[in-house]
Write an enzyme that holds these catalytic residues in place. Structure first.
Site, PDB file in Angstrom:
ATOM      1  N   ASP A 162       0.640  -1.277   0.154  1.00  0.00           N
ATOM      2  CA  ASP A 162      -0.266  -0.276   0.104  1.00  0.00           C
ATOM      3  C   ASP A 162       0.900   0.932  -0.404  1.00  0.00           C
ATOM      4  O   ASP A 162       1.723   1.435   0.582  1.00  0.00           O
ATOM      5  CB  ASP A 162      -0.712   0.085   1.220  1.00  0.00           C
ATOM      6  CG  ASP A 162      -1.725   1.123   0.622  1.00  0.00           C
ATOM      7  OD1 ASP A 162      -2.774   1.279   0.462  1.00  0.00           O
ATOM      8  OD2 ASP A 162      -1.774   1.806   2.232  1.00  0.00           O
ATOM      9  N   GLU A 204       1.687  -0.666  -5.235  1.00  0.00           N
ATOM     10  CA  GLU A 204       0.371   0.545  -4.824  1.00  0.00           C
ATOM     11  C   GLU A 204       1.944   1.791  -5.648  1.00  0.00           C
ATOM     12  O   GLU A 204       2.500   2.117  -4.663  1.00  0.00           O
ATOM     13  CB  GLU A 204      -0.019   0.976  -4.575  1.00  0.00           C
ATOM     14  CG  GLU A 204      -1.268   2.080  -4.397  1.00  0.00           C
ATOM     15  CD  GLU A 204      -2.110   2.353  -3.398  1.00  0.00           C
ATOM     16  OE1 GLU A 204      -3.567   2.735  -3.757  1.00  0.00           O
ATOM     17  OE2 GLU A 204      -1.273   2.612  -2.306  1.00  0.00           O
TER      18      GLU A 204
END
Length: 680
Positions: A323, A360
């Site tokens: 993330d 990401e």
């Protein structure tokens, strides 16, 4: 198992020779204590051990009092000052704890685990990226609504291992389940005060412990050892079925929030070392969550690497999605560095050599958008793919309805279909791109074709939260309608986008529930909704069953046809084992001209791919994407034999038999539709 590791350099608890050693990092503490707690009453301290500081800023103690099953807490003292957060009255979570017990919203303690488990000889599937289909799922939400499961395990790790869950995943062709965060997290006080919780889990408080709330009531009652065993059982049974388990991991920040947030672990042990901040104690936050871990500190890099090795070995996890990964690669000046020690450590670590590493590739800080700029070892979420597919199939149709003209033609779509070479032109080829149309954040696929705007009122933020730029299109009416025509158009748009996703070069990721038209009633930011709004629906209508059957058929076509899952960018001349033949045609069966490539009103694209393997076996397909709400006459391009129509998105169900068509023959293509042919 980590707790039995006799290495003198291992942080956390290690067991050896009938005793245990605790080791804790803090560069700024003046004292650290290990408190042995009464398991029945954690407020009672049974034994206190004082840790001694070493030359490497690691504090340690060895004692027979440290043993498997022991409940414990840490306490630390240190200097005052703007950069520090010491409070020796607070029980702290050991950053390396394998088991954590939540006593209340603000009271936690640790448990030393044995960690033994019988994997029954089951090994990791090691599915090649070229054959991977990722299914992004919530560990609770995937099964919470499945009434075929026993009530006491719905929404738990145990449910992930249940035959009902595994049979569904196998039937629809999934090779890897990517679980939203399952490392232990907590809800923000703001949400709890509103009567909500952090459902998605992007608020980690410990990087080694499975989140307790996803365990069955029996495991929770038995304690952390049973919770870990239940999680491992889920991984083992998914592996037994040939399904990999990937974890969405949140190493960019912790749940301790901003500088005035609560203290649970890192802040109380060494706020100055763990968090990126200036000399006045102001946090430099690139995550939007109040704090950012300071990856210019080698000890933070070490923490993450130790966590990854633990989950990879002890938990047998197959890969990770990082993330806000840009934050993990920010240097001492808070700039993104593609050669950052964190990235280099992950790329070169032998324990992670077979693990899938997906990033990401952005955060919210200055210079945060880094799509295409991560090293070749990493596969990247491709937001350009998402936006292009949505624009072609949805937003451009809405533009045509409103203005009479399309905003874009086929050039950008072709780039995404071919593997996004403008973004991931590296050693991975197209596999460097993780393609997706939806993810956990944003509209689910059904809502993408049913709502023009977000409807997030239940989140309690006045509909201000969530993205306003969704490239969605409701096909003529907002929300759920009874109009048969509108609903048919919506279902066809969903099929078009699923077909595009699965037949694009790259690694496809689908969001759990999209294969069966899950709806969130227009909520595009359901991060705090642990209700049926977020859960996958298991009681399907006929239309939802038809869509799921279509999805299963599409994944089957992808498996069976190498030309529908390209691993290289191809060439225009000839097919070789290293490079597919790829040609692009107009609806007239002719190679697209330069003018057509740049014409926004050119809305039909034909992609021919010929694949040849090492044995000389050929596989050739023709994919037709028609993004206009008018039907057209299509002329098929050349092929030595004939073209066999193997899928038509205008049909609600998969084909029962195939029709054959000669090269240069004509056929009618329905409005906004997609066709796939195979050369025979």
């Amino acid at each position: 198992m980590p707790e039995s590791n006799t290495s003198t350099s291992t942080l956390g608890v290690t067991l050896h020779d009938g005793k245990g050693t605790i080791r804790v990092y803090s560069a700024n503490a003046t004292s650290i204590e290990f408190l042995v707690l009464n398991p029945s009453d954690s407020s009672e301290v049974q034994t206190r051990l004082t840790l001694k500081r070493t030359e490497t800023d690691v504090w340690e103690a060895t004692s027979p009092a440290i043993a498997a099953g022991v409940h414990y807490a840490l306490r630390a003292s240190g200097p005052d000052g703007a950069r520090h957060g010491f409070n020796n009255k607070i029980n702290l979570i050991d950053p390396y704890a394998r088991g954590v017990v939540r006593e209340s919203a603000r009271d936690f303690h640790n448990v030393v685990l044995d960690g033994s488990f019988d994997w029954q000889g089951v090994e990791k599937p090691n599915t090649p990226m070229s054959q991977t289909i990722i299914y992004e799922a919530h560990a609770r939400g995937l099964t919470r609504g499945n009434t075929d499961l026993p009530d006491d395990i719905r929404g738990t790790y145990a449910a992930l291992a249940h035959p009902s869950t595994i049979e569904h995943l196998k039937r629809i062709g999934i090779t890897a389940v990517e679980l939203l965060p399952v490392q232990m997290f907590i809800s923000e006080p703001r949400l709890m005060n509103m009567g909500l919780i952090n459902y998605w889990g992007y608020n980690t408080i410990n990087f080694f412990t499975p989140h307790h709330r996803y365990a069955s009531p029996a495991a929770i009652e038995a304690g952390p050892e049973a919770i870990v065993a239940e999680f491992k059982t889920a991984v083992r049974e998914l592996h037994r079925a040939g399904i990999e388990v990937l974890l969405d991991v949140v190493y960019n920040h912790t749940a301790e929030g901003g500088a005035r947030g609560l203290t649970y672990s890192f802040r109380g042990l060494d706020n100055s070392s763990y968090y990126r901040q200036d000399d006045a104690g102001n946090y430099h936050d690139t995550t939007g969550c109040g704090n950012s871990l300071d990856f210019s500190n080698p000890r933070v890099v070490e923490l993450v690497m130790d966590s990854l090795r633990y989950w990879t070995t002890e938990m047998q996890i197959d890969g990770y999605r990082f993330d806000l990964a840009t934050t993990l690669a920010r240097d001492g000046s808070n700039q993104y560095d593609p050669n950052h020690p964190m990235l280099a450590a992950m790329a070169n670590d032998p324990v992670l050599s077979e693990a899938k590493l997906i990033v990401e590739p952005w955060d919210i800080g200055l210079g945060g958008w880094q799509t295409g700029n991560f090293p070749d070892r990493f596969n990247e979420w491709n937001d350009s793919y998402r936006d292009t597919v949505r624009r072609f199939w949805l937003a451009d149709l809405a533009a045509k309805q409103n203005s009479g003209h399309f905003y874009s033609g086929v050039a950008d779509l072709a780039t995404r279909l071919a593997g996004s070479r403008d973004i991931v032109d590296g050693a991975n080829g197209p596999l460097g791109s993780v393609n997706f149309v939806t993810a956990h954040d944003g509209f689910c696929l059904h809502d993408l074709v049913s709502y023009n705007v977000k409807h997030n009122q239940v989140n309690g933020e006045g509909n201000r939260d969530g993205n306003n730029n969704n490239y969605s299109y409701n096909h003529g009416a907002e929300g759920e309608v009874s109009d048969l025509g509108i609903n048919a158009l919506r279902r066809r748009s969903v099929r078009n986008m699923l077909g595009t996703l699965l037949f694009s070069a790259g690694v496809p990721m689908v969001t759990a529930g999209d294969e069966r038209a899950k709806t969130q009633s227009g909520n595009n930011n359901a991060y705090c909704q642990d209700t049926a709004l977020s859960w996958v629906n298991w009681n399907l209508t006929d239309a939802q069953t038809n869509l799921e059957n279509n999805f299963a058929y599409l994944t089957k076509l992808r498996r069976e046809n190498a030309s529908l899952r390209q691993t290289n960018f191809g060439n225009f001349e000839t097919a070789t084992p290293d490079s597919d033949l790829v040609r692009w045609y107009s609806e007239h069966g002719e190679i697209l001209t330069e003018q057509q490539w740049h014409d926004a009103q050119q809305r039909t694209l034909l992609r021919q791919v010929r694949h040849v393997d090492e044995n000389g076996t050929k596989n050739e397909t023709l994919t037709v994407l028609h993004g206009n709400d008018d039907a057209i006459s299509l002329t098929l391009p050349p092929t030595p034999g004939h073209w066999e129509l193997i899928w038509d998105s205008t049909h609600e169900t998969p084909p029962v038999k195939f029709s054959k068509h000669k090269a240069h023959s004509k056929l009618l293509v329905g409005p906004t539709s997609m066709l796939v042919f195979r050369a025979e």
